[in-house]
Write a protein that holds these residues in place. Structure first.
Motif, mmCIF file in Angstrom:
data_model
loop_
_atom_site.group_PDB
_atom_site.id
_atom_site.type_symbol
_atom_site.label_atom_id
_atom_site.label_comp_id
_atom_site.label_asym_id
_atom_site.label_seq_id
_atom_site.Cartn_x
_atom_site.Cartn_y
_atom_site.Cartn_z
ATOM 1 N N ALA A 18 -0.196 -1.725 6.531
ATOM 2 C CA ALA A 18 1.077 -1.776 7.259
ATOM 3 C C ALA A 18 1.267 -3.154 7.892
ATOM 4 C CB ALA A 18 1.124 -0.680 8.318
ATOM 5 N N LYS A 19 0.192 -3.747 8.402
ATOM 6 C CA LYS A 19 0.290 -5.085 9.009
ATOM 7 C C LYS A 19 0.677 -6.125 7.961
ATOM 8 C CE LYS A 19 -2.855 -4.109 12.783
ATOM 9 N NZ LYS A 19 -4.228 -4.140 13.246
ATOM 10 N N ALA A 20 0.146 -5.969 6.741
ATOM 11 C CA ALA A 20 0.487 -6.893 5.654
ATOM 12 C C ALA A 20 1.966 -6.754 5.283
ATOM 13 C CB ALA A 20 -0.400 -6.624 4.440
ATOM 14 N N ILE A 21 2.465 -5.529 5.244
ATOM 15 C CA ILE A 21 3.878 -5.294 4.924
ATOM 16 C C ILE A 21 4.764 -5.821 6.049
ATOM 17 C CG2 ILE A 21 5.638 -3.519 4.528
ATOM 18 C CD1 ILE A 21 3.467 -1.916 3.039
ATOM 19 N N ALA A 23 4.138 -8.338 7.967
ATOM 20 C CA ALA A 23 4.174 -9.799 7.802
ATOM 21 C C ALA A 23 5.157 -10.177 6.690
ATOM 22 C CB ALA A 23 2.775 -10.324 7.483
ATOM 23 N N LEU A 24 5.187 -9.409 5.618
ATOM 24 C CA LEU A 24 6.122 -9.648 4.514
ATOM 25 C C LEU A 24 7.563 -9.484 4.989
ATOM 26 C CD1 LEU A 24 6.441 -10.086 1.406
ATOM 27 C CD2 LEU A 24 6.479 -7.591 1.221
ATOM 28 N N MET A 82 11.156 3.510 -1.883
ATOM 29 C CA MET A 82 11.686 2.249 -2.400
ATOM 30 C C MET A 82 10.572 1.234 -2.484
ATOM 31 S SD MET A 82 15.197 1.305 -0.461
ATOM 32 C CE MET A 82 16.390 2.596 -0.152
ATOM 33 N N ASN A 83 10.603 0.438 -3.530
ATOM 34 C CA ASN A 83 9.701 -0.700 -3.654
ATOM 35 C C ASN A 83 9.942 -1.604 -2.443
ATOM 36 O OD1 ASN A 83 9.425 -3.645 -4.468
ATOM 37 N ND2 ASN A 83 8.355 -2.609 -6.130
ATOM 38 N N THR A 84 8.908 -2.252 -1.916
ATOM 39 C CA THR A 84 9.073 -3.066 -0.705
ATOM 40 C C THR A 84 10.101 -4.186 -0.913
ATOM 41 O OG1 THR A 84 7.075 -4.287 -1.307
ATOM 42 C CG2 THR A 84 6.835 -2.600 0.372
ATOM 43 N N ASP A 85 10.090 -4.831 -2.085
ATOM 44 C CA ASP A 85 11.064 -5.900 -2.354
ATOM 45 C C ASP A 85 12.486 -5.343 -2.386
ATOM 46 O OD1 ASP A 85 9.038 -7.777 -2.512
ATOM 47 O OD2 ASP A 85 8.833 -7.584 -4.689
ATOM 48 N N GLU A 86 12.634 -4.169 -2.992
ATOM 49 C CA GLU A 86 13.942 -3.506 -3.072
ATOM 50 C C GLU A 86 14.459 -3.192 -1.663
ATOM 51 O OE1 GLU A 86 15.545 0.725 -5.012
ATOM 52 O OE2 GLU A 86 13.456 0.124 -5.285
ATOM 53 N N PHE A 87 13.566 -2.718 -0.808
ATOM 54 C CA PHE A 87 13.933 -2.380 0.572
ATOM 55 C C PHE A 87 14.361 -3.633 1.339
ATOM 56 C CE2 PHE A 87 12.515 -1.379 5.028
ATOM 57 C CZ PHE A 87 13.573 -0.536 5.326
ATOM 58 N N ILE A 88 13.598 -4.720 1.191
ATOM 59 C CA ILE A 88 13.942 -5.986 1.849
ATOM 60 C C ILE A 88 15.329 -6.442 1.392
ATOM 61 C CG2 ILE A 88 13.369 -8.463 1.955
ATOM 62 C CD1 ILE A 88 10.361 -7.524 1.856
ATOM 63 N N ASN A 89 15.581 -6.377 0.079
ATOM 64 C CA ASN A 89 16.888 -6.777 -0.455
ATOM 65 C C ASN A 89 18.008 -5.919 0.106
ATOM 66 O OD1 ASN A 89 15.995 -8.905 -2.008
ATOM 67 N ND2 ASN A 89 15.724 -7.674 -3.848
#
Length: 102
Positions: A18-21, A23-24, A82-89
């Motif tokens: 979770a900490k790594a995510i 940071a992303l 959702m994929n993390t990149d998809e969620f960020i977008n």
């Protein structure tokens, strides 16, 4: 909202991932926080709802295996995985729609 997303790991053993995510998310300009208290996930969700955080990203075994987060939107409930990149977008697109592309 001052905070756009809160990360909710379902167990303490997921806190490192979770900490790594987190940071992303921050690297991509999201205002995010991590609720790494040793509480049941239901309580963490209720607390985030009470604080009116727009999105909750829930992290468990399944999500880590598929590099995704299970997303809940304030007032609307579960939006699914959702994929993390998809969620960020998704969040960046919503912010751009509201504030324009500065």
């Amino acid at each position: 909202a001052p905070e756009q997303v809160t990360l909710l790991p379902i167990a303490d053993r997921f806190n490192e991932k979770a900490k790594a995510i987190l940071a992303l998310f921050k690297k991509h300009g999201l205002r995010a926080s991590l609720d790494d208290r040793s509480e049941k996930i239901g309580k963490k969700i209720r607390d985030a709802e009470m604080m009116k955080v727009p999105y909750m990203a829930i992290l468990g075994e399944k999500e880590i295996a598929s590099n995704s987060v299970s997303v809940r939107e304030h007032g609307k409930g579960d939006l699914g995985s959702m994929n993390t990149d998809e969620f960020i977008n998704k969040i960046q697109t919503e912010v751009a729609a509201v504030f324009g592309n500065n």
